[in-house]
Design a protein around this motif. Structure first.
Motif, mmCIF file in Angstrom:
data_model
loop_
_atom_site.group_PDB
_atom_site.id
_atom_site.type_symbol
_atom_site.label_atom_id
_atom_site.label_comp_id
_atom_site.label_asym_id
_atom_site.label_seq_id
_atom_site.Cartn_x
_atom_site.Cartn_y
_atom_site.Cartn_z
ATOM 1 N N GLY A 40 0.790 -1.223 0.000
ATOM 2 C CA GLY A 40 0.000 0.000 0.000
ATOM 3 C C GLY A 40 0.825 1.277 0.000
ATOM 4 N N SER A 41 2.151 1.151 -0.088
ATOM 5 C CA SER A 41 2.982 2.361 -0.011
ATOM 6 C C SER A 41 3.060 3.112 -1.343
ATOM 7 N N GLY A 42 2.546 2.496 -2.416
ATOM 8 C CA GLY A 42 2.516 3.213 -3.696
ATOM 9 C C GLY A 42 3.477 2.678 -4.745
ATOM 10 N N LYS A 43 4.089 1.539 -4.483
ATOM 11 C CA LYS A 43 5.106 0.999 -5.397
ATOM 12 C C LYS A 43 4.516 0.659 -6.769
ATOM 13 N N SER A 44 3.387 -0.032 -6.760
ATOM 14 C CA SER A 44 2.778 -0.406 -8.042
ATOM 15 C C SER A 44 2.278 0.829 -8.781
ATOM 16 N N LEU A 46 3.511 3.732 -8.664
ATOM 17 C CA LEU A 46 4.694 4.376 -9.229
ATOM 18 C C LEU A 46 5.082 3.727 -10.560
ATOM 19 N N CYS A 47 5.145 2.403 -10.576
ATOM 20 C CA CYS A 47 5.474 1.685 -11.826
ATOM 21 C C CYS A 47 4.450 1.987 -12.902
ATOM 22 N N ARG A 48 3.183 1.932 -12.513
ATOM 23 C CA ARG A 48 2.119 2.147 -13.492
ATOM 24 C C ARG A 48 2.120 3.578 -14.025
ATOM 25 N N ALA A 49 2.544 4.508 -13.208
ATOM 26 C CA ALA A 49 2.645 5.898 -13.670
ATOM 27 C C ALA A 49 3.781 6.042 -14.680
ATOM 28 N N ILE A 50 4.884 5.337 -14.432
ATOM 29 C CA ILE A 50 6.029 5.423 -15.352
ATOM 30 C C ILE A 50 5.652 4.841 -16.711
ATOM 31 N N LEU A 163 9.639 -4.105 -13.356
ATOM 32 C CA LEU A 163 9.167 -5.408 -12.891
ATOM 33 C C LEU A 163 8.547 -5.225 -11.515
ATOM 34 N N ASP A 164 7.238 -5.469 -11.456
ATOM 35 C CA ASP A 164 6.502 -5.220 -10.217
ATOM 36 C C ASP A 164 6.252 -6.535 -9.471
ATOM 37 N N GLU A 165 7.036 -6.797 -8.472
ATOM 38 C CA GLU A 165 6.958 -8.037 -7.685
ATOM 39 C C GLU A 165 6.885 -9.277 -8.585
ATOM 40 N N PRO A 166 7.878 -9.410 -9.477
ATOM 41 C CA PRO A 166 7.798 -10.479 -10.479
ATOM 42 C C PRO A 166 7.864 -11.887 -9.903
ATOM 43 N N THR A 167 8.323 -12.037 -8.673
ATOM 44 C CA THR A 167 8.436 -13.399 -8.125
ATOM 45 C C THR A 167 7.479 -13.675 -6.974
ATOM 46 N N SER A 168 6.655 -12.693 -6.621
ATOM 47 C CA SER A 168 5.881 -12.904 -5.390
ATOM 48 C C SER A 168 4.676 -13.826 -5.565
ATOM 49 N N ALA A 169 4.319 -14.146 -6.812
ATOM 50 C CA ALA A 169 3.221 -15.114 -7.003
ATOM 51 C C ALA A 169 3.757 -16.518 -7.274
#
Ligand code: ADP
Ligand code: MG
Length: 243
Positions: A40-44, A46-50, A163-169
């Protein structure tokens, strides 16, 4: 160092929620930046904005000197410069692995079919799944699918990979095969922004760690500094939970 991605005072709200608060940072060509922070800190965002999958309310984002446009054909071009890999592999389920990789280059980069296939096979080989080219995504393991997703992003010849949490799933035994591909990309000089809590990757490949909390970049440091001697209480608290 030549700047490739420049964010200047970027702000983003979802209704009342201020999710990106005055974010300014620069990613240089060839640099690998790891973004870390609580859920919830805004990481995704941020990526999506870029990648301009999200609009921003104020501030500017430039990719290789070009400001992200609001919309139009310029947007598709700029977006093609930014390869994106998500947590959920997001492959086209009804296309073969090979078609997943050739589709974008043929549509957006206007590559001919033969050329697109040749390049796709090289990339599938690079990520270690060339022998799966004719299969459907569902026939592959999660780790293989994610490596196809990386190949698909690379096929567009992006200037930067997000790459947004590419290994967390992924199941634990598949994490390393994806991280190894990412380390290889980093070694080859690919500019990368990687949201991950995999500290092994950060230590091996990152030039810089950005620690985000509540929409702000709270700390920016080398992986060594960040993991051994975080400065802020928020980073210390976060690390104590994930270590
Ligand atoms: P992270 O990736 O660090 O977990 P996100 O960027 O996904 O964080 O989300 C940041 C905040 O924005 C969270 O509070 C989340 O609930 C909220 N948020 C994300 N996307 C949306 C959306 N499309 N609409 C409303 N709120 C959203
Ligand atoms: Mg996220």
């Amino acid at each position: 160092m030549e700047p490739l991605v420049v964010l200047d005072s970027v702000n983003k709200h979802f209704g009342e929620l201020h999710v990106l608060k005055d974010i300014s940072t620069t990613v240089a060509k060839g640099e690998v930046v790891v973004v870390i922070g609580p859920s919830g800190s805004g990481k995704s965002t941020l990526c999506r904005a870029i990648n301009r999958l999200e609009t921003i309310d104020s501030g500017t984002i430039t990719i290789d000197g070009k400001r992200l446009p609001e919309e139009g054909s310029g947007l598709a071009k700029l977006r093609a410069d930014v390869g994106m890999v998500f947590q959920a592999f997001n492959l086209f389920a009804h296309k073969t692995v090979l078609d997943n990789v050739t589709l974008g280059p043929m549509k957006v980069r206007k590559l001919g079919k033969a050329e697109a296939r040749k390049r796709a096979m090289e990339l599938l080989d690079r990520v270690g799944v060339a022998n799966q080219a004719q299969k459907m995504p569902a026939q592959l393991s999660g780790g293989q699918q994610q490596r196809v997703a990386i190949a698909r992003a690379l096929a567009m010849d992006p200037k930067v990979m997000l790459l947004d949490e590419p290994t967390s799933a992924l199941d634990p035994e598949m994490i390393n095969e994806v991280l190894d591909v990412m380390v290889g990309l980093a070694k080859d000089g690919m500019t990368m922004v990687v949201v991950t809590h995999e500290m092994g990757f950060a230590r091996k490949a990152a030039n810089r760690v950005l620690f985000m909390d509540q929409g702000m970049i709270v700390e920016e440091a080398t992986p060594e500094q960040f993991f051994t001697a975080p400065k802020s209480d928020r980073a210390k608290d976060f690390l104590s939970k994930i270590l």
